[in-house]
Scaffold this motif. Structure first.
Motif, short mmCIF file in Angstrom:
data_model
loop_
_atom_site.label_atom_id
_atom_site.label_comp_id
_atom_site.label_asym_id
_atom_site.label_seq_id
_atom_site.Cartn_x
_atom_site.Cartn_y
_atom_site.Cartn_z
N THR A 292 34.40 49.18 28.46
CA THR A 292 35.72 49.59 28.94
C THR A 292 36.43 48.39 29.55
OG1 THR A 292 34.97 51.84 29.44
CG2 THR A 292 36.98 51.10 30.53
N LEU A 293 37.62 48.12 29.04
CA LEU A 293 38.48 47.07 29.58
C LEU A 293 39.65 47.73 30.28
CD1 LEU A 293 39.49 44.09 29.84
CD2 LEU A 293 40.69 44.45 27.66
N ALA A 294 39.83 47.43 31.56
CA ALA A 294 40.97 47.94 32.32
C ALA A 294 42.08 46.91 32.31
CB ALA A 294 40.57 48.25 33.76
N ASP B 151 40.62 52.77 39.51
CA ASP B 151 40.24 53.11 38.14
C ASP B 151 39.39 52.00 37.52
OD1 ASP B 151 41.71 55.42 38.40
OD2 ASP B 151 43.47 54.64 37.36
N ALA B 152 39.81 50.76 37.74
CA ALA B 152 39.06 49.63 37.19
C ALA B 152 37.69 49.51 37.82
CB ALA B 152 39.86 48.34 37.39
N ALA C 299 35.57 50.47 34.66
CA ALA C 299 35.68 49.34 33.72
C ALA C 299 34.57 48.31 33.88
CB ALA C 299 37.04 48.67 33.88
N ASP C 300 34.19 47.72 32.75
CA ASP C 300 33.27 46.58 32.75
C ASP C 300 34.02 45.27 33.00
OD1 ASP C 300 30.85 48.09 31.65
OD2 ASP C 300 32.36 48.49 30.12
N ARG C 301 35.22 45.19 32.44
CA ARG C 301 36.06 44.00 32.62
C ARG C 301 37.47 44.43 32.97
NH1 ARG C 301 37.23 41.13 28.27
NH2 ARG C 301 36.55 42.69 26.75
N ALA C 302 38.23 43.50 33.53
CA ALA C 302 39.62 43.79 33.88
C ALA C 302 40.50 42.65 33.43
CB ALA C 302 39.76 44.00 35.39
N ALA C 303 41.74 42.99 33.09
CA ALA C 303 42.75 41.99 32.75
C ALA C 303 44.03 42.37 33.48
CB ALA C 303 42.98 41.94 31.24
N ILE C 304 44.72 41.36 34.01
CA ILE C 304 45.96 41.60 34.74
C ILE C 304 47.13 41.21 33.84
CG2 ILE C 304 47.27 41.11 36.82
CD1 ILE C 304 44.58 42.45 37.34
N ARG D 243 52.30 39.05 29.74
CA ARG D 243 51.22 38.09 29.52
C ARG D 243 50.02 38.47 30.38
NH1 ARG D 243 55.03 37.29 26.85
NH2 ARG D 243 55.97 35.34 26.12
N ILE D 244 48.82 38.18 29.90
CA ILE D 244 47.62 38.36 30.72
C ILE D 244 47.47 37.12 31.58
CG2 ILE D 244 45.11 38.51 30.68
CD1 ILE D 244 45.32 40.28 28.23
N VAL D 245 47.52 37.31 32.91
CA VAL D 245 47.50 36.19 33.85
C VAL D 245 46.13 35.96 34.45
CG1 VAL D 245 49.95 36.40 34.38
CG2 VAL D 245 48.29 37.67 35.76
N GLN D 246 45.23 36.93 34.32
CA GLN D 246 43.85 36.76 34.77
C GLN D 246 42.98 37.78 34.08
OE1 GLN D 246 43.25 37.00 39.03
NE2 GLN D 246 41.09 36.46 38.91
N ARG D 247 41.76 37.37 33.73
CA ARG D 247 40.82 38.29 33.11
C ARG D 247 39.41 37.89 33.48
NH1 ARG D 247 41.83 38.34 26.99
NH2 ARG D 247 43.77 37.21 27.33
N GLY D 248 38.49 38.84 33.40
CA GLY D 248 37.09 38.58 33.73
C GLY D 248 36.41 39.90 34.06
N THR D 249 35.21 39.81 34.63
CA THR D 249 34.58 41.04 35.08
C THR D 249 35.46 41.67 36.16
OG1 THR D 249 33.29 40.03 36.86
CG2 THR D 249 32.30 40.04 34.65
N THR D 250 35.33 42.97 36.32
CA THR D 250 36.14 43.66 37.32
C THR D 250 35.90 43.07 38.71
OG1 THR D 250 36.00 45.67 35.99
CG2 THR D 250 36.73 45.91 38.25
N ALA D 251 34.64 42.75 39.01
CA ALA D 251 34.31 42.18 40.32
C ALA D 251 34.98 40.82 40.51
CB ALA D 251 32.80 42.05 40.47
N GLU D 252 35.01 40.00 39.47
CA GLU D 252 35.64 38.68 39.56
C GLU D 252 37.14 38.79 39.77
OE1 GLU D 252 34.53 37.02 35.87
OE2 GLU D 252 32.60 36.24 36.56
N VAL D 253 37.78 39.63 38.98
CA VAL D 253 39.25 39.71 39.00
C VAL D 253 39.74 40.32 40.31
CG1 VAL D 253 41.26 40.78 37.91
CG2 VAL D 253 39.46 39.77 36.50
#
Length: 372
Positions: free
Chosen positions: A34-36, A208-209, A213-218, A223-233
């Motif tokens: 799951t990508l949030a 929700d993320a 979610a396993d990963r998140a993208a902002i 544009r996607i300005v940051q992505r990574g694991t949910t914990a990292e982001v």
């Protein structure tokens, strides 16, 4: 794109233009993952989902699901674009959008029927999916007789009964009350489907993320300005915008000779010096420090008292705002920082604007990282 890449669940690299707005995104979601995608209104979240679902054709780029090309738009070539009804893409939004004249059972059976199954086979499939979402007792009821949460469960069963190859969730909890939303999150955490599929969750709510979610993208301004694991982001945002979304304080600066992050800003952008737990980056390294508004200890500042150490500062109360369980303090000297205190502590401090307070955050509560 290689065959291996194109077969790995959902793969999208698209530019979609709508008037003056342009979405330019590349992402990949593996089966079972799951990508949030988080972002404010107008960031392009809905445009992204509509492009993957086939409701919008990309201006450039491609969308693949399990190796099947759904859209391909390249200069000098005719647009290849499979319509939404032929995509095997499930979309669950804020509103259930159930057919009001059909029972819950026949709503869920609609997908199998549309794919050519007979009436009885479709209804048997529908019953199984209503059981999987924990709502077999709703089979005979029409949507008007269902609560919002019950309707959303039926809508999820209907989406999954069509056997999608990818599941798109468009803020599916936004119209639900807190208790019902929690139950729906728990249901989706259990993933009541037999075959792993990629899930793309669009939301503005970090919860929700965190839960799903396993990963998140902002996503910001298309544009996607940051992505990574949910914990990292969410645990260590890269920008002030992401920090505000995640509900944490972000200080950007560089590391001094004592291993302390010193803000590179001045005036209204200034921030206190902060030390984190563990070994700091090398002196002179651009770095950022992150801490939660609730991790700060607050005491009255005595007359003439100074804060001459890292993680400790004196400030003037500029604004007080209610937050769940307490009060948020806005600090005149550091307007970009927020400090939350529990209600009992707020009463004991006799909080008022213009009060002078001492703020202390333990190094163990501060995350420091080098910035690229």
């Amino acid at each position: 794109m290689s065959d291996a890449a194109a077969s790995a669940g959902l793969v999208a690299a698209v530019t979609t233009r709508l008037g003056d707005f342009s979405l330019d995104v590349s992402l990949q979601v593996a089966p079972g993952e799951t990508l949030a995608v988080l972002g404010p209104n107008g960031s392009g979240k809905t445009t992204l989902l509509q492009t993957i679902a086939g409701q919008l054709a990309p201006s450039r780029g491609s969308v693949h699901v399990d190796g099947r090309e759904l859209s391909d738009a390249e200069p000098g070539r005719a647009l290849r674009h499979i319509p939404p009804e032929d995509r095997r893409v499930g979309l669950l939004g804020q509103q259930p959008m159930l057919f009001p004249h059909l029972s819950a059972l026949d709503n869920v059976a609609f997908g199998p029927r549309a794919r050519g199954a007979g009436v009885q086979a479709s209804r048997e499939t529908a019953r199984r999916w209503l059981e999987r979402v924990g709502s077999p007792e709703l089979a005979a009821r029409r949507p008007a007789a269902l609560s919002g949460g019950q309707q959303q469960r039926v809508a999820l069963a209907r989406t999954l009964a069509a056997r999608p190859e990818v599941l798109l969730l468009d803020e599916p909890f936004a119209a639900l009350d807190v208790e019902t939303a929690a139950a729906m999150r728990a249901l989706l955490t259990d993933r009541p489907w037999p075959t792993p599929i990629p899930i793309l969750l669009v939301t503005h709510d970090p919860l929700d993320a965190i839960v799903l979610a396993d990963r998140a993208a902002i996503l910001h301004d298309g544009r996607i300005v940051q992505r990574g694991t949910t914990a990292e982001v969410l645990g260590h945002p890269a920008t002030g915008f992401v920090a505000a979304l995640a509900g944490v304080n972000l200080v950007i600066g560089s590391v001094d000779d004592d291993g302390v992050v010193v803000s590179s800003m001045s005036g209204a952008e200034a921030a206190p010096a902060l030390r984190g737990a563990g070994t700091p980056p090398a002196p002179g390294t651009p770095a950022s420090a992150v801490f939660s508004p609730g991790s700060v200890h607050v005491t009255p500042a005595g007359p003439g008292e100074s804060a001459a150490s890292a993680n400790r500062w004196i400030g003037t109360v500029a604004v007080l705002q209610p937050v769940p369980g307490g009060v948020r303090i806005g600090i005149a000297e550091y307007p970009r920082l927020a400090v939350d205190v529990p209600s009992a502590a707020a009463v004991a401090l006799d909080l008022a604007t213009d009060a002078r307070l001492m703020f202390t955050v333990p190094a163990s509560e501060v995350s420091v990282r080098a910035r690229s």
